[in-house]
Design a protein around this motif. Sequence first.
Motif, PDB file in Angstrom:
ATOM      1  N   UNK A   1     -43.896 -48.696 109.693  1.00  0.00           N
ATOM      2  CA  UNK A   1     -44.715 -47.470 109.676  1.00  0.00           C
ATOM      3  C   UNK A   1     -45.697 -47.495 108.508  1.00  0.00           C
ATOM      4  N   UNK A   2     -46.827 -46.826 108.695  1.00  0.00           N
ATOM      5  CA  UNK A   2     -47.853 -46.689 107.642  1.00  0.00           C
ATOM      6  C   UNK A   2     -48.356 -48.038 107.126  1.00  0.00           C
ATOM      7  N   UNK A   3     -48.360 -49.074 107.980  1.00  0.00           N
ATOM      8  CA  UNK A   3     -48.720 -50.402 107.493  1.00  0.00           C
ATOM      9  C   UNK A   3     -50.150 -50.447 106.958  1.00  0.00           C
ATOM     10  N   UNK A   4     -51.081 -49.840 107.669  1.00  0.00           N
ATOM     11  CA  UNK A   4     -52.467 -49.856 107.192  1.00  0.00           C
ATOM     12  C   UNK A   4     -52.585 -49.129 105.850  1.00  0.00           C
ATOM     13  N   UNK A   5     -51.758 -48.107 105.643  1.00  0.00           N
ATOM     14  CA  UNK A   5     -51.737 -47.421 104.357  1.00  0.00           C
ATOM     15  C   UNK A   5     -51.218 -48.319 103.254  1.00  0.00           C
ATOM     16  N   UNK A   6     -50.242 -49.179 103.580  1.00  0.00           N
ATOM     17  CA  UNK A   6     -49.719 -50.149 102.604  1.00  0.00           C
ATOM     18  C   UNK A   6     -50.822 -51.098 102.166  1.00  0.00           C
ATOM     19  N   UNK A   7     -51.545 -51.656 103.135  1.00  0.00           N
ATOM     20  CA  UNK A   7     -52.616 -52.612 102.831  1.00  0.00           C
ATOM     21  C   UNK A   7     -53.708 -51.950 101.984  1.00  0.00           C
ATOM     22  N   UNK A   8     -54.104 -50.746 102.360  1.00  0.00           N
ATOM     23  CA  UNK A   8     -55.151 -50.047 101.607  1.00  0.00           C
ATOM     24  C   UNK A   8     -54.699 -49.742 100.180  1.00  0.00           C
TER      25      UNK A   8
END
Length: 355
Positions: free
Chosen positions: A288-295
Motif C-alpha cells: 500500500x502507498x507504494x508511490x508515496x514511499x517512492x516520492x
Amino acid sequence: MFYTLKNKPILGLLFLYYLVTWCVFWHWRSMYLAMNTFAANTRQKGVPIPQQVIHIIRGGIGQGISAFEYYQFALYERPLSTWWLYVFDFQLPYFHTTFQSSSISQSSQQFISNKAVFAERLDKAKGKPIATIDCVNLNVDWPINDWLAQSSRLFIKPLSGSRSIGCVSIFQGSQWTCCYLGDVYEGEEGLLKLKSLLPHGKYLVQPFLRNHPLLQKLQMTDSAMTIRIISCSNDGICEVIMANLEISNELNQRLTLFAINIENGQVELDDEFLKRAFCNTESGFTLPHWHGVVEAVQQAHALCRDIHTVGWDVVIEDNDVVLLEGNINWALNAMQITHSEPLLTILSKASNRYK
C-alpha cells in the motif's frame, strides 16, 4: 603515508601471511561449517555435493569467497564468470568509499547521521519524518506521563546508532512498562535499571509506529515493519533503484527479506515463508502507498544530493508513510540475497558515474 617503498616488504609479508592462513586454514574451516549447515538443502535443489565442493574450492582459493557467501548469495545458481560482480564481506570496508561521492558535505553528513536534524530538515521540506515529541538526555528525569498524554505508546531512540541498540518502547499499564531488546522493565525502579544499560547521549521521543494492516498480518510481533529502499543521485536527480521488505519473524530481531519490484511495489513471498506463516496470505501482493514511499524517498534524497547512494528505512502506516532514517553504509548483503542480479550490475546500470 603508511604505504611507501620502505614498507613494501612488510606489506608483502602481511599479504603472504593472510593468503597462506586463508588457503591453509580459514577457507577449509568455513567450508566445513557451511556445508554442514547448507549442503543438504542445496543438494535437494539439484546441486550435487561434488559440484558444491568444486565451486567452494574454486571460489575460496581463486577469489577469497567464503563458503557461507557461496550459499548466502546462491552462487551455485550463477555462472562462475559472474561471481566477481558480487560484493563480498572482505570487500565491504572499501566498497562504499569507492562507490560513494568523493566529498560529502558536512550538512549532508549531519542530515544522515543525526536523527533530530534529519526529522527537523525533512519536516521543513514538508517531507515524511516521524513526529518528534521530545529530545532528552539520558541522565535527566524523563517526563513519561507528559509524553504518554501525547501518545499512548512511545518509541525512544538515540540520535545516532544502529537499529536496536538504545531503542526502547514504553506503554502505560498499571505502571510504566519499558521494553528493550526483549526484556521488560516496570515502574520507576525498572526505568532506572534500564537507563543504566542504555548508551549515553541524547534520545528522541516519538510515537510508536503501527504497521498497515496488510503488513501487520505477516508477522507476530508489533514492531515496525521496515522497507529498506536504495536511491541513487545522478546529476542531482534522485531515483529509487532497489528495495527490500524486512519482516520480523522472531522477537530476537531476526528478519526475513523479500525483494520489492520498484516499478509497482509488488512483493512475492516464497513457499518457505508461507509454510511458516501463522495467517492465510497470498504469495504475491502490492504494498500500500507504494508511490508515496517512492516520492518520500526522492524528496529526502534531494536534501543530500551530494551523497551518491542512500539506504532509507521506511514504514508504511494505515494512512501514510514515514521515513525513519537514511544510511550511507546500507546493507549490501541483504540486497544481494534477494535480487537475482549481482549488486555491481544493478548499481552500474543505475549510476551515470559508473556506467
